[in-house]
Design a protein around this motif. Sequence first.
Motif, mmCIF file in Angstrom:
data_model
loop_
_atom_site.group_PDB
_atom_site.id
_atom_site.type_symbol
_atom_site.label_atom_id
_atom_site.label_comp_id
_atom_site.label_asym_id
_atom_site.label_seq_id
_atom_site.Cartn_x
_atom_site.Cartn_y
_atom_site.Cartn_z
ATOM 1 N N ASP A 54 141.531 10.247 6.666
ATOM 2 C CA ASP A 54 141.929 9.813 7.496
ATOM 3 C C ASP A 54 142.025 8.598 7.940
ATOM 4 O O ASP A 54 143.034 8.630 9.081
ATOM 5 C CB ASP A 54 139.778 10.335 8.294
ATOM 6 N N SER A 58 146.102 7.749 9.701
ATOM 7 C CA SER A 58 146.292 7.283 11.338
ATOM 8 C C SER A 58 147.097 5.718 11.222
ATOM 9 O O SER A 58 147.425 5.682 12.227
ATOM 10 C CB SER A 58 144.747 7.113 11.915
ATOM 11 N N GLY A 198 144.717 17.354 11.757
ATOM 12 C CA GLY A 198 144.425 16.371 10.499
ATOM 13 C C GLY A 198 144.880 16.498 9.937
ATOM 14 O O GLY A 198 146.815 16.653 9.797
ATOM 15 N N PRO A 199 145.189 15.188 8.777
ATOM 16 C CA PRO A 199 144.054 14.565 8.693
ATOM 17 C C PRO A 199 144.147 13.649 9.368
ATOM 18 O O PRO A 199 144.713 12.861 10.590
ATOM 19 C CB PRO A 199 143.979 14.158 7.615
ATOM 20 N N THR A 204 138.990 14.271 12.766
ATOM 21 C CA THR A 204 137.287 14.307 12.503
ATOM 22 C C THR A 204 136.765 14.195 12.930
ATOM 23 O O THR A 204 135.754 14.809 13.033
ATOM 24 C CB THR A 204 137.727 13.718 10.750
#
Length: 251
Positions: A54, A58, A198-199, A204
Amino acid sequence: MNPHIKRILFFAAVIAFWYAGSKLEWWMPIILPSPEKVLEALITGFQDKTLIYDLIASFKRLAIGLGLSLVIGTGLGVLLAKSKTADETLGTVVLAFQSVPSIVWLPLAIMWFGMNEKAVIFVVVLGGTFVMTLNIRVGIKNVSPLFIKAAKTMGVTGWNLYKRVIFPAAIPYVVTGSRLAWAFAWRALMAGELLSTGPGLGYTLRYASDFGNMGLVIGVMIIIGVIGTIVDQLIFQRIEKSVLNRWGLDS
């Protein structure tokens, strides 16, 4: 008392209150789980590498989106500062869009690009572009006319005038604009990822909320806040302070 010690004592008191409230059942675990549950969810997330993937996803989106927003914002800022017509027309639009929350752009982004990376990056770009544009515009407009007149007297014109006089004089505004653009882009990224496939930390967060995993929800919120604080306080604030000191603007 040292500010660092004050912060440590403050957060220790908050965690102690949180722990005591959970043990004494002042609130239901589904509303606010105990610190042990949050820590357990974070450890599990890092052990199975979910949170690591994640974070990578990001930061990748943030790097692309923030980089584009800084470039586009700088270009627009220069245009608004040097063209009165652009400032009176496009500048009004930029000022209006600056007040629009990033999440509002998401339905439009999904319609244009679909539910994919492009939609999230588009929202991140918009999140950082307008604030960067306005800071560059103000920075260039605030360059002392005496500097420009003196440079022109010495034969510095055109691109060299920007390179040697205007841009260096506007550096404090560029740094402040970059800092604000980072903060806005980070918030936009989290908003965009909430509806992504996602991820990502935002994805999440929504996934954990949908399945009632409040320990992971609080854990991801803590990660988002800690990253925001570290980048702002340890990177951008130090750069900004250093630049202001160098330019003699620190009060």
